[in-house]
Motif scaffolding. Structure first.
Motif, PDB file in Angstrom:
ATOM      1  N   LYS A 163      -4.219  -5.612 -15.083  1.00  0.00           N
ATOM      2  CA  LYS A 163      -2.566  -5.732 -15.106  1.00  0.00           C
ATOM      3  C   LYS A 163      -2.096  -4.605 -13.938  1.00  0.00           C
ATOM      4  O   LYS A 163      -1.047  -4.840 -13.038  1.00  0.00           O
ATOM      5  N   TYR A 164      -2.845  -3.571 -13.861  1.00  0.00           N
ATOM      6  CA  TYR A 164      -2.313  -2.655 -12.825  1.00  0.00           C
ATOM      7  C   TYR A 164      -2.671  -3.114 -11.451  1.00  0.00           C
ATOM      8  O   TYR A 164      -1.818  -2.730 -10.601  1.00  0.00           O
ATOM      9  N   LEU A 165      -3.417  -4.071 -11.094  1.00  0.00           N
ATOM     10  CA  LEU A 165      -3.758  -4.587  -9.781  1.00  0.00           C
ATOM     11  C   LEU A 165      -2.524  -5.551  -9.426  1.00  0.00           C
ATOM     12  O   LEU A 165      -1.880  -5.639  -8.671  1.00  0.00           O
ATOM     13  N   THR A 166      -2.216  -6.364 -10.513  1.00  0.00           N
ATOM     14  CA  THR A 166      -1.172  -7.286 -10.572  1.00  0.00           C
ATOM     15  C   THR A 166       0.391  -6.594 -10.358  1.00  0.00           C
ATOM     16  O   THR A 166       1.017  -6.965  -9.282  1.00  0.00           O
ATOM     17  N   GLU A 167       0.507  -5.300 -10.820  1.00  0.00           N
ATOM     18  CA  GLU A 167       1.636  -4.580 -10.638  1.00  0.00           C
ATOM     19  C   GLU A 167       1.794  -4.131  -9.100  1.00  0.00           C
ATOM     20  O   GLU A 167       2.770  -3.988  -8.278  1.00  0.00           O
ATOM     21  N   ALA A 168       0.541  -3.559  -8.491  1.00  0.00           N
ATOM     22  CA  ALA A 168       0.665  -3.095  -7.511  1.00  0.00           C
ATOM     23  C   ALA A 168       0.757  -4.254  -6.393  1.00  0.00           C
ATOM     24  O   ALA A 168       1.396  -4.000  -5.238  1.00  0.00           O
ATOM     25  N   ILE A 169       0.160  -5.341  -6.377  1.00  0.00           N
ATOM     26  CA  ILE A 169       0.358  -6.624  -5.658  1.00  0.00           C
ATOM     27  C   ILE A 169       1.912  -6.791  -5.376  1.00  0.00           C
ATOM     28  O   ILE A 169       2.327  -7.153  -4.712  1.00  0.00           O
ATOM     29  N   ARG A 170       2.519  -7.062  -6.830  1.00  0.00           N
ATOM     30  CA  ARG A 170       4.019  -7.245  -6.808  1.00  0.00           C
ATOM     31  C   ARG A 170       4.561  -6.335  -6.008  1.00  0.00           C
ATOM     32  O   ARG A 170       5.729  -6.580  -5.553  1.00  0.00           O
ATOM     33  N   GLU A 171       4.495  -5.026  -6.125  1.00  0.00           N
ATOM     34  CA  GLU A 171       5.134  -3.968  -5.670  1.00  0.00           C
ATOM     35  C   GLU A 171       5.184  -4.227  -4.206  1.00  0.00           C
ATOM     36  O   GLU A 171       6.026  -4.146  -3.164  1.00  0.00           O
ATOM     37  N   TYR A 172       3.780  -4.314  -3.328  1.00  0.00           N
ATOM     38  CA  TYR A 172       3.744  -4.629  -2.089  1.00  0.00           C
ATOM     39  C   TYR A 172       4.220  -5.870  -1.611  1.00  0.00           C
ATOM     40  O   TYR A 172       5.104  -6.008  -0.517  1.00  0.00           O
ATOM     41  N   GLU A 173       4.231  -6.977  -2.230  1.00  0.00           N
ATOM     42  CA  GLU A 173       5.205  -8.241  -2.050  1.00  0.00           C
ATOM     43  C   GLU A 173       6.634  -7.942  -1.998  1.00  0.00           C
ATOM     44  O   GLU A 173       7.150  -8.279  -0.821  1.00  0.00           O
ATOM     45  N   LYS A 174       7.145  -7.070  -2.577  1.00  0.00           N
ATOM     46  CA  LYS A 174       8.374  -6.720  -2.759  1.00  0.00           C
ATOM     47  C   LYS A 174       8.903  -5.767  -1.447  1.00  0.00           C
ATOM     48  O   LYS A 174       9.828  -6.077  -0.656  1.00  0.00           O
ATOM     49  N   ARG A 175       8.051  -4.690  -1.248  1.00  0.00           N
ATOM     50  CA  ARG A 175       8.290  -4.039  -0.145  1.00  0.00           C
ATOM     51  C   ARG A 175       8.130  -4.903   1.394  1.00  0.00           C
ATOM     52  O   ARG A 175       8.886  -4.693   2.137  1.00  0.00           O
ATOM     53  N   LEU A 176       7.113  -5.833   1.157  1.00  0.00           N
ATOM     54  CA  LEU A 176       7.058  -6.680   2.608  1.00  0.00           C
ATOM     55  C   LEU A 176       7.972  -7.552   2.847  1.00  0.00           C
ATOM     56  O   LEU A 176       8.267  -7.951   3.670  1.00  0.00           O
ATOM     57  N   SER A 177       8.597  -7.927   1.680  1.00  0.00           N
ATOM     58  CA  SER A 177       9.822  -8.974   1.994  1.00  0.00           C
ATOM     59  C   SER A 177      10.770  -8.504   3.026  1.00  0.00           C
ATOM     60  O   SER A 177      11.384  -9.255   3.511  1.00  0.00           O
TER      61      SER A 177
END
Length: 159
Positions: free
Chosen positions: A14-28
């Motif tokens: 879960k912690y990796l999924t959350e980190a990935i989601r955060e960077y997806e948001k930032r990269l948008s």
């Protein structure tokens, strides 16, 4: 610019999924990001070299099917060239100004990438001589892509 990350294997923690989601948001803010998650092959204990090569080839076929013809492909491979964050940023920026509109980063499975994928790659990039789990490597890659865009835009982050 469109950036696609073609990755082998699912994210389980879960912690990796959350980190990935955060960077997806930032990269948008900077690019169109797509993550293509492909199934990995199970490697039996005690698999020989021929069996491991066959597994890499099967994963490689799936990877190659996921790559568009006109994409610039960067394979993450331990034998690739090591860049620092500023060099990676300059490389991505040069692609954009040089007419590359789609970059595909490829993260292989636990056995690495097939020779066919390495042949298709336009560039081999290494983050270290160390081996990282492919799940964690996805987070590291996204963080470095984000850092690259921040450096390009002269925004504080990279120090």
């Amino acid at each position: 610019m469109k950036i696609t990350c073609v990755t082998v294997g699912k994210i389980k923690e879960k912690y990796l999924t959350e980190a990935i989601r955060e960077y997806e948001k930032r990269l948008s803010r900077y690019c169109r990001l797509e993550i293509v998650e492909l199934a990995d092959e199970k490697t039996p204990d005690g698999a020989g070299a021929a069996e491991e090569a066959a597994i890499r080839d099967r994963e490689g076929e799936r990877i190659l099917k996921a790559i568009k013809e006109d994409a610039y492909v960067i394979a993450l491979a331990i034998e690739g060239k090591m860049l620092d964050s500023v060099e990676l940023s300059r490389k991505i920026e040069a692609f954009g100004t040089g007419g590359v509109s789609h970059i595909v980063f490829v993260i292989g499975g636990s056995l690495g990438l097939s020779s066919a994928v390495m042949k298709r790659a336009d560039y081999a990039l290494s983050f270290s001589k160390m081996t990282f789990p492919h799940q964690l490597m996805r987070v590291i890659l996204l963080e470095q892509i984000y850092r690259s865009f921040r450096i390009m835009k002269n925004e504080p982050y990279h120090k």
